[in-house]
Design a protein around this motif. Structure first.
Motif, PDB file in Angstrom:
ATOM      1  N   VAL A   1      53.858  67.960 -51.515  1.00 45.87           N
ATOM      2  CA  VAL A   1      54.673  67.382 -50.441  1.00 45.87           C
ATOM      3  C   VAL A   1      56.030  67.012 -51.028  1.00 45.87           C
ATOM      4  O   VAL A   1      56.114  66.303 -52.038  1.00 45.87           O
ATOM      5  N   LEU A   2      57.099  67.514 -50.387  1.00 44.44           N
ATOM      6  CA  LEU A   2      58.470  67.251 -50.831  1.00 44.44           C
ATOM      7  C   LEU A   2      59.071  66.127 -49.986  1.00 44.44           C
ATOM      8  O   LEU A   2      59.021  66.165 -48.750  1.00 44.44           O
ATOM      9  N   LEU A   3      59.607  65.131 -50.668  1.00 47.53           N
ATOM     10  CA  LEU A   3      60.281  64.010 -50.007  1.00 47.53           C
ATOM     11  C   LEU A   3      61.780  64.163 -50.230  1.00 47.53           C
ATOM     12  O   LEU A   3      62.229  64.277 -51.374  1.00 47.53           O
TER      13      LEU A   3
ATOM     14  N   LEU B   1      59.909  64.194 -55.191  1.00 48.95           N
ATOM     15  CA  LEU B   1      61.213  63.880 -54.616  1.00 48.95           C
ATOM     16  C   LEU B   1      62.123  65.081 -54.804  1.00 48.95           C
ATOM     17  O   LEU B   1      62.247  65.614 -55.915  1.00 48.95           O
ATOM     18  N   LEU B   2      62.744  65.542 -53.741  1.00 55.12           N
ATOM     19  CA  LEU B   2      63.649  66.687 -53.783  1.00 55.12           C
ATOM     20  C   LEU B   2      65.077  66.183 -53.641  1.00 55.12           C
ATOM     21  O   LEU B   2      65.459  65.625 -52.606  1.00 55.12           O
TER      22      LEU B   2
ATOM     23  N   SER C   1      65.497  53.985 -53.663  1.00 54.79           N
ATOM     24  CA  SER C   1      65.614  54.012 -52.207  1.00 54.79           C
ATOM     25  C   SER C   1      64.293  54.373 -51.529  1.00 54.79           C
ATOM     26  O   SER C   1      64.118  54.113 -50.338  1.00 54.79           O
ATOM     27  N   LEU C   2      63.357  54.948 -52.284  1.00 56.67           N
ATOM     28  CA  LEU C   2      62.039  55.236 -51.715  1.00 56.67           C
ATOM     29  C   LEU C   2      61.156  54.007 -51.688  1.00 56.67           C
ATOM     30  O   LEU C   2      60.124  54.003 -51.015  1.00 56.67           O
ATOM     31  N   GLY C   3      61.508  52.982 -52.440  1.00 50.96           N
ATOM     32  CA  GLY C   3      60.704  51.777 -52.470  1.00 50.96           C
ATOM     33  C   GLY C   3      59.350  52.026 -53.103  1.00 50.96           C
ATOM     34  O   GLY C   3      59.239  52.574 -54.198  1.00 50.96           O
TER      35      GLY C   3
END
Length: 391
Positions: A59-61, A113-114, A186-188
């Protein structure tokens, strides 16, 4: 929030049906296992690869302003699955939002994370093919020269782009630490669940690198690990027990056969020993006779010397050791002795050794001469008779 997850993605894989939370049925055995599973997976259809969990899905965030975009990457490409409104309040929440929003199969996939293509620098470099094994360590020395940053100020990784003979073309990707750390912050709470950080290429597709340090990568616990090791140990024990039983059976059969064969072998060995002793005795006698016949006797050498040495020459010492003849004496014609002795077939290469020493008492020159006995190469042929014939 918008979501688009197809039925295939929502279908749990066989691996997940046997054990939730990403459990594995096999213990990892390193690079060989990965190569083997990839080779097997290449023969399966996409549906079967997805069913068995061999499609290397993730899964890419990706943060885009006030939205968090979710995409599913697998063998057939990247598919957008959700867009979430993202704010500081959402990032501050301590619970796992994705676990409640996504289907269990997708929620349990590795999260990456992308970063956008503008987040870092990319440089093409040429290296020898041998550098591909430790490419990341090699490009670490190029950061100071290829980028405006120091190696300690960036997160970096490298990938092989092309191969040509004994050369490879690699791409160095470097992202400032401040940029990557800010994106993770920023993703927390989600920032602590990512297994890696990739960067998008010019076409928006992930480059296939991991900019995140090993110590910060999230690794999901495998609840089946203890069972896998237990099953593996049981299988090894059963295999060892079967092999031991097989070995015991074969050993018993071998012992019975050995007892039967030893009695007959003892008689055969005794006959062979006696035969070998007889053959050694005959061969030894034949060797001594052929060696004696192949070389001139001492009497023949003395007779030949008596006929060839002039009357003004007498010997003080004659020594024959092996095939070496040593003559020490005095002569008034010492310088001509080599010519008088060199035509004999009983020896070869006569030569004076050392300087002639005049003796004031006898008015002769003292000399020392050496020669090699002429030993027949093949005893028993006509060479022996020729060696003893008169010159």
């Amino acid at each position: 929030m918008t979501a688009a997850v197809d039925n295939q993605s929502a279908t749990p894989s066989l691996r997940q049906r046997l054990g939730r939370a990403g459990g594995r049925l096999r213990p990892g055995i390193g690079g060989f296992w990965r190569w083997w599973t990839q080779a097997l997976a290449s023969w399966l259809s996409p549906r079967l690869r997805t069913l068995f969990g061999l499609d290397h899905e993730r899964v890419l965030l990706q943060l885009a302003g006030s939205e968090l975009r979710l995409a599913l990457e697998r063998g057939d490409g990247v598919q957008d699955i959700a867009q979430l409104p993202w704010s500081a309040q959402e990032a501050a929440r301590g619970d796992d939002l994705l676990a409640s929003l996504l289907v269990p199969r997708v929620a349990d996939m590795p999260r990456w994370l992308l970063l956008p293509a503008s987040a870092g620098l990319r440089r093409r470099l040429a290296f020898p093919a041998a550098a591909a094994e430790r490419l990341r360590d090699v490009v670490a020395f190029e950061i100071d020269r290829q980028t405006p940053f120091a190696a300690a100020d960036v997160h970096f990784d490298a990938r092989v782009v092309a191969r040509s003979g004994d050369q490879i073309e690699a791409e160095l990707v470097a992202v400032p630490r401040a940029t990557l750390d800010a994106a993770l912050a920023s993703l927390g709470a989600l920032g602590g669940t990512v297994a890696g950080v990739d960067m998008a290429g010019d076409d928006g597709a992930p480059l296939g690198i991991n900019l995140l340090a090993d110590a910060r990568r999230h690794r999901r616990a495998d609840p089946w690990r203890a069972w896998n090791w237990a099953f593996a140990a049981l299988a090894v024990f059963a295999l060892a027990l079967a092999m031991w039983q097989l070995l015991a059976n074969r050993r018993a059969a071998a012992d019975a056969f050995a007892d039967t064969a030893n009695a007959r072998a003892r008689q055969a060995r005794q006959v062979a020993v006696e035969k070998r002793q007889l053959v050694d005795l005959v061969e030894g006698m034949a060797f001594l006779q052929s060696t004696r016949a192949a070389r001139p006797t001492t009497v023949e050498v003395l007779d030949e010397l008596g006929r060839r040495l002039p009357d003004s020459t007498y010997l003080e010492k004659l020594s024959i050791e092996g095939d070496q003849i040593l003559l020490i004496g005095q002569s008034s014609e010492a310088s001509a002795l080599v010519g008088q002795l060199e035509s004999s077939k009983l020896w070869r290469s006569p030569a004076l050794t050392g300087a002639l020493q005049p003796d004031p008492r006898t008015h002769r020159d003292r000399f020392t001469m050496t020669a090699q006995l002429a030993i027949a190469a093949t005893p028993g042929n006509g060479g022996k008779a020729d060696a003893r014939s008169q010159p």
